[in-house]
Design a protein around this motif. Structure first.
Motif, PDB file in Angstrom:
ATOM      1  N   UNK A  48       0.871  -1.174   0.000  1.00 59.87           N
ATOM      2  CA  UNK A  48       0.000   0.000   0.000  1.00 59.87           C
ATOM      3  C   UNK A  48       0.906   1.220   0.000  1.00 59.87           C
ATOM      4  N   UNK A  49       0.769   2.077  -1.007  1.00 56.84           N
ATOM      5  CA  UNK A  49       1.713   3.182  -1.210  1.00 56.84           C
ATOM      6  C   UNK A  49       0.949   4.484  -1.426  1.00 56.84           C
ATOM      7  N   UNK A  50       1.625   5.627  -1.283  1.00 55.94           N
ATOM      8  CA  UNK A  50       0.966   6.897  -1.588  1.00 55.94           C
ATOM      9  C   UNK A  50       0.392   6.899  -3.003  1.00 55.94           C
ATOM     10  N   UNK A  51      -0.800   7.450  -3.116  1.00 55.47           N
ATOM     11  CA  UNK A  51      -1.504   7.456  -4.394  1.00 55.47           C
ATOM     12  C   UNK A  51      -2.551   6.374  -4.500  1.00 55.47           C
ATOM     13  N   UNK A  52      -2.470   5.350  -3.664  1.00 60.16           N
ATOM     14  CA  UNK A  52      -3.468   4.278  -3.695  1.00 60.16           C
ATOM     15  C   UNK A  52      -4.815   4.778  -3.206  1.00 60.16           C
ATOM     16  N   UNK A  53      -5.878   4.285  -3.832  1.00 57.82           N
ATOM     17  CA  UNK A  53      -7.221   4.449  -3.307  1.00 57.82           C
ATOM     18  C   UNK A  53      -7.576   3.162  -2.565  1.00 57.82           C
ATOM     19  N   UNK A  54      -8.070   3.301  -1.337  1.00 57.14           N
ATOM     20  CA  UNK A  54      -8.296   2.140  -0.485  1.00 57.14           C
ATOM     21  C   UNK A  54      -9.688   2.194   0.124  1.00 57.14           C
ATOM     22  N   UNK A  55     -10.181   1.008   0.533  1.00 58.04           N
ATOM     23  CA  UNK A  55     -11.442   0.916   1.250  1.00 58.04           C
ATOM     24  C   UNK A  55     -11.191   0.904   2.743  1.00 58.04           C
ATOM     25  N   UNK A  56     -11.927   1.719   3.493  1.00 57.38           N
ATOM     26  CA  UNK A  56     -11.748   1.858   4.939  1.00 57.38           C
ATOM     27  C   UNK A  56     -13.055   1.546   5.653  1.00 57.38           C
TER      28      UNK A  56
END
Length: 382
Positions: free
Chosen positions: A73-81
């Motif tokens: 998981x890196x900067x710029x990723x879109x993630x589900x929280x």
């Protein structure tokens, strides 16, 4: 003798050492997860912006779910929280999903390392930052970054800093025939204001003992260069990539109003001093929505083990047309017989720097771990 009546107490159940609760490989879909953009990663904690560019925008801190422990998981990723996504102090959400990526900028530690190291995700543009001098620029690093950018489908841009120290024209001549945007920046020393910055231009406390430059002063960037670069960044997600000491963080501060640490270059070795330890996404001041710049730590090596050699030629558009004259199966390396690239360069179709460009391309094709170490030593990063 009457038959015995059996009941559930007669059934023996072997105790489960891991607990009696039945397990399943099926995981919840988390359809209710909110989407956030990762802006930095620090020691197992992920900082994300949720509800971006809305009145409800907030910053949420999250920990990665157990099932994602092997997912980068890196900067710029879109993630589900899920969980507590309020963004209030002392709250922690759970990161349960990484959304599909549009682009991935990746590298390996060296040219035969099969392990992928994702640098950033979903970037539109890569700004390759080199200094005209101090530290010395190398076309090998620029070519590697171009290969990675083209392979990832990211538009490259070349930023040359410290042009007041040396004329960058000989360096830029190598890329005259490429459709590559170039921004040249000059710096000017101001009054004796110490700079405590490690990715930039000067560092205090050097003296004449071989540590750092003798006297650090405040640095003022070229306003025209900052304005031109700013136009190239509006509305895009841009990542800055370069060695320590070339001035990445100094430029980021000028573009975003942040206070990223900047620093100097060792006067003896010519190496930059690391100050940024992690990548960080910052929003451009006064820019349209979706304008982000990601500052990365000074990079020591940029391996291309994950790039198919057959695709490397796409990063050399000044040479690529010559491949049409190659025999089927030509490897384009130094041992190739009647390689069309040699003829293309000999006829001057790749410009006056064609021979140097072909040599650089072939070095990338034939790079070995020993070659990568030699390149890093030449760049002053080992």
């Amino acid at each position: 003798m009457p038959a015995r009546e059996w009941d559930e107490s007669d059934v023996r159940i072997r105790p489960n050492k891991r607990g009696s609760r039945p397990r399943t490989k099926d995981r919840p879909s988390h359809d209710d997860a909110v989407i956030g953009r990762i802006i930095t990663v620090d020691r197992g904690r992920y900082t994300a912006v949720v509800a971006e560019d809305t009145p409800d925008e907030r910053v949420v801190i999250a920990a990665r779910a157990r099932e994602l422990r092997r997912t980068a998981v890196v900067p710029g990723d879109f993630v589900g929280l899920v969980g507590d996504v309020s963004g209030l102090p002392d709250t922690l959400a759970r990161l349960v999903r990484v959304e599909a990526r549009r682009t991935v900028l990746r590298r390996s530690a060296d040219d035969d390392d099969p392990i992928e190291r994702v640098v950033v995700a979903n970037a539109d543009q890569l700004v390759i930052v080199v200094a005209a001098a101090n530290p010395e620029p190398r076309t090998g690093f620029i070519d590697r970054a171009l290969v990675a950018a083209y392979d990832a489908g990211i538009e490259p841009l070349l930023l040359v800093t410290k042009a007041d120290l040396r004329d960058p024209a000989p360096l830029l001549a190598n890329y005259d025939l490429l459709p590559l945007s170039v921004v040249v920046s000059r710096t000017a020393e101001e009054a004796e204001e110490p700079v405590t910055d490690s990715d930039g231009d000067a560092e205090p406390g050097g003296g004449s003992d071989g540590g750092t430059e003798p006297e650090a002063r405040g640095v003022r960037l070229d306003d025209d260069a900052v304005a031109r670069l700013r136009k190239e960044l509006d509305g895009k997600v841009t990542v800055l990539l370069g060695h320590s000491g070339v001035g990445k963080s100094t430029m980021v501060n000028a573009l975003t109003g942040a206070s990223r640490a900047t620093g100097g270059v060792n006067a003896v070795t010519g190496r930059g001093r690391h100050t940024s330890s992690s990548a960080l996404a910052l929003r451009l001041e006064g820019a349209p929505p979706g304008s982000w710049i990601i500052d990365t730590p000074g990079i020591r090596s940029f391996g291309l083990a994950l790039v198919d050699p057959d695709r490397m030629l796409h990063a050399f558009p000044d040479l690529e047309p010559g491949a049409e004259e190659c025999a089927r199966g030509c490897r384009h390396d130094a041992n190739a017989v009647e390689c069309g690239l040699d003829k293309w360069v000999a006829e001057g179709k790749a410009g006056p720097q064609g021979a140097a460009r072909l040599a650089s391309f072939r070095r990338l094709l034939g790079a070995s771990p020993r070659d990568e170490a030699a390149d890093a030593k030449e760049l002053g990063t080992l």
